[in-house]
Write a protein that holds these residues in place. Structure first.
Motif, PDB file in Angstrom:
ATOM      1  N   GLY A  80     -35.982  27.434 -38.583  1.00 59.50           N
ATOM      2  CA  GLY A  80     -36.630  28.254 -39.765  1.00 59.50           C
ATOM      3  C   GLY A  80     -37.296  29.350 -38.997  1.00 59.50           C
ATOM      4  N   HIS A  81     -37.155  29.611 -37.792  1.00 60.36           N
ATOM      5  CA  HIS A  81     -37.588  30.739 -36.898  1.00 60.36           C
ATOM      6  C   HIS A  81     -36.920  32.197 -37.652  1.00 60.36           C
ATOM      7  N   GLN A  82     -37.725  33.220 -37.823  1.00 58.17           N
ATOM      8  CA  GLN A  82     -36.996  34.269 -38.284  1.00 58.17           C
ATOM      9  C   GLN A  82     -37.386  35.292 -37.255  1.00 58.17           C
ATOM     10  N   ARG A  83     -36.531  36.472 -37.299  1.00 56.60           N
ATOM     11  CA  ARG A  83     -36.704  37.568 -35.957  1.00 56.60           C
ATOM     12  C   ARG A  83     -35.926  38.873 -36.808  1.00 56.60           C
ATOM     13  N   ASP A  84     -36.694  40.043 -36.779  1.00 56.11           N
ATOM     14  CA  ASP A  84     -36.078  41.309 -37.107  1.00 56.11           C
ATOM     15  C   ASP A  84     -35.057  41.559 -36.102  1.00 56.11           C
ATOM     16  N   LEU A  85     -33.926  41.913 -36.374  1.00 52.53           N
ATOM     17  CA  LEU A  85     -32.940  42.365 -35.458  1.00 52.53           C
ATOM     18  C   LEU A  85     -33.619  43.363 -34.600  1.00 52.53           C
ATOM     19  N   SER A  86     -34.240  44.381 -35.004  1.00 55.22           N
ATOM     20  CA  SER A  86     -34.543  45.646 -34.113  1.00 55.22           C
ATOM     21  C   SER A  86     -35.840  44.764 -33.158  1.00 55.22           C
ATOM     22  N   ARG A  87     -36.512  44.061 -33.623  1.00 59.31           N
ATOM     23  CA  ARG A  87     -37.342  43.524 -32.552  1.00 59.31           C
ATOM     24  C   ARG A  87     -36.819  42.432 -31.677  1.00 59.31           C
ATOM     25  N   LEU A  88     -35.716  41.836 -32.062  1.00 63.27           N
ATOM     26  CA  LEU A  88     -34.927  40.978 -30.842  1.00 63.27           C
ATOM     27  C   LEU A  88     -34.476  41.972 -29.936  1.00 63.27           C
ATOM     28  N   VAL A  89     -33.720  42.940 -30.337  1.00 63.09           N
ATOM     29  CA  VAL A  89     -32.970  43.744 -29.298  1.00 63.09           C
ATOM     30  C   VAL A  89     -34.123  44.539 -28.555  1.00 63.09           C
ATOM     31  N   VAL A  90     -34.890  45.218 -29.169  1.00 60.68           N
ATOM     32  CA  VAL A  90     -35.895  45.972 -28.527  1.00 60.68           C
ATOM     33  C   VAL A  90     -36.847  45.276 -27.698  1.00 60.68           C
ATOM     34  N   GLU A  91     -37.676  44.169 -28.320  1.00 64.28           N
ATOM     35  CA  GLU A  91     -38.875  43.536 -27.498  1.00 64.28           C
ATOM     36  C   GLU A  91     -38.347  42.397 -26.812  1.00 64.28           C
ATOM     37  N   GLY A 126     -23.479  41.705 -30.983  1.00 66.58           N
ATOM     38  CA  GLY A 126     -23.566  41.471 -29.540  1.00 66.58           C
ATOM     39  C   GLY A 126     -24.850  40.709 -29.210  1.00 66.58           C
ATOM     40  N   TYR A 127     -25.921  40.630 -30.400  1.00 66.52           N
ATOM     41  CA  TYR A 127     -27.346  40.060 -30.116  1.00 66.52           C
ATOM     42  C   TYR A 127     -27.725  39.043 -31.125  1.00 66.52           C
ATOM     43  N   GLY A 128     -27.599  39.527 -32.225  1.00 69.00           N
ATOM     44  CA  GLY A 128     -28.078  38.480 -33.256  1.00 69.00           C
ATOM     45  C   GLY A 128     -27.051  37.180 -33.390  1.00 69.00           C
ATOM     46  N   MET A 129     -25.997  37.236 -33.477  1.00 72.65           N
ATOM     47  CA  MET A 129     -25.146  36.049 -33.710  1.00 72.65           C
ATOM     48  C   MET A 129     -25.296  35.000 -32.536  1.00 72.65           C
ATOM     49  N   PRO A 130     -25.259  35.727 -31.236  1.00 76.07           N
ATOM     50  CA  PRO A 130     -25.325  34.570 -30.059  1.00 76.07           C
ATOM     51  C   PRO A 130     -26.782  34.186 -30.065  1.00 76.07           C
ATOM     52  N   TRP A 131     -27.777  34.937 -30.545  1.00 75.51           N
ATOM     53  CA  TRP A 131     -28.928  34.348 -30.663  1.00 75.51           C
ATOM     54  C   TRP A 131     -29.191  33.291 -31.640  1.00 75.51           C
ATOM     55  N   LEU A 132     -28.799  33.441 -32.727  1.00 72.24           N
ATOM     56  CA  LEU A 132     -28.651  32.468 -33.653  1.00 72.24           C
ATOM     57  C   LEU A 132     -28.042  31.103 -33.295  1.00 72.24           C
ATOM     58  N   SER A 133     -26.942  31.382 -32.499  1.00 70.61           N
ATOM     59  CA  SER A 133     -26.256  30.104 -32.253  1.00 70.61           C
ATOM     60  C   SER A 133     -26.864  29.464 -31.073  1.00 70.61           C
ATOM     61  N   GLY A 134     -27.810  30.164 -30.379  1.00 72.10           N
ATOM     62  CA  GLY A 134     -28.290  29.580 -29.157  1.00 72.10           C
ATOM     63  C   GLY A 134     -27.512  29.840 -27.835  1.00 72.10           C
ATOM     64  N   ASP A 135     -26.429  30.780 -28.000  1.00 68.17           N
ATOM     65  CA  ASP A 135     -25.836  30.954 -26.651  1.00 68.17           C
ATOM     66  C   ASP A 135     -26.523  32.080 -25.959  1.00 68.17           C
ATOM     67  N   LEU A 136     -27.284  32.927 -26.509  1.00 63.60           N
ATOM     68  CA  LEU A 136     -28.022  33.948 -25.524  1.00 63.60           C
ATOM     69  C   LEU A 136     -29.519  33.861 -26.086  1.00 63.60           C
ATOM     70  N   ILE A 137     -30.029  33.725 -24.940  1.00 62.46           N
ATOM     71  CA  ILE A 137     -31.553  33.556 -24.712  1.00 62.46           C
ATOM     72  C   ILE A 137     -32.364  34.916 -24.120  1.00 62.46           C
ATOM     73  N   PRO A 138     -33.339  35.331 -24.814  1.00 61.32           N
ATOM     74  CA  PRO A 138     -34.188  36.460 -24.175  1.00 61.32           C
ATOM     75  C   PRO A 138     -34.499  36.109 -22.816  1.00 61.32           C
ATOM     76  N   PRO A 139     -34.595  36.784 -21.672  1.00 57.28           N
ATOM     77  CA  PRO A 139     -35.226  36.664 -20.485  1.00 57.28           C
ATOM     78  C   PRO A 139     -36.590  36.519 -20.813  1.00 57.28           C
ATOM     79  N   GLU A 140     -37.160  35.923 -19.715  1.00 55.76           N
ATOM     80  CA  GLU A 140     -38.709  35.874 -19.615  1.00 55.76           C
ATOM     81  C   GLU A 140     -39.367  36.948 -19.462  1.00 55.76           C
ATOM     82  N   ARG A 141     -40.308  37.417 -19.982  1.00 51.36           N
ATOM     83  CA  ARG A 141     -41.040  38.443 -19.804  1.00 51.36           C
ATOM     84  C   ARG A 141     -42.265  38.236 -19.053  1.00 51.36           C
TER      85      ARG A 141
END
Length: 141
Positions: A80-91, A126-141
């Motif tokens: 159920g988690h939603q994220r704008d693609l632009s926020r995922l990539v930039v933030e 490059g970012y959205g599909m791997p994030w959706l599948s759980g294969d790409l996790i943003p780094p800790e900030r």
């Protein structure tokens, strides 16, 4: 451009990103009511995830020099988690490839729409599909 601008957007959308999305297991939901309102959702049945385009059309009958039309992309995970693609990539990933984390792709003509859809499509793959599948996790900030 003449005719129904939402239909035109959907045709270009599926032309530009449809084949890549299909290869990744995503299919455009057949929802004409939502399409008329500018929402196009590609769903991955196996992952229960979705990629949603929200399209705001500012000129429906002719391309004009008025306010450009625009779209944004929202990624929806199975939890159920939603994220704008632009926020995922930039933030989240810290990639300053877009002007801001609240980016809307804008266009005034067919050429600009094709370019905007291609750019968004590359970021989704490059970012959205791997994030959706759980294969790409943003780094800790």
């Amino acid at each position: 451009m003449t005719g129904d601008g939402q239909t035109y957007f959907r045709v270009l959308l599926t032309t530009v990103v449809g084949q890549a999305f299909t290869a990744a297991g995503y299919a455009l939901n057949e929802q004409p009511i939502q399409w008329a309102g500018g929402q196009y959702r590609f769903v991955h049945a196996g992952l229960s995830t979705a990629i949603q385009f929200q399209h705001l059309l500012y000129q429906d009958t002719e391309w004009s020099s008025g306010q450009p039309s625009r779209f944004r992309v929202v990624l929806i995970r199975s939890d159920g988690h939603q994220r704008d693609l632009s926020r995922l990539v930039v933030e989240d990933f810290g990639v300053a490839i877009l002007p801001s984390s609240r980016h809307w792709w804008t266009y005034r003509n067919t050429h600009e729409l094709g370019q905007a859809l291609a750019e968004a499509g590359h970021l989704i793959i490059g970012y959205g599909m791997p994030w959706l599948s759980g294969d790409l996790i943003p780094p800790e900030r």
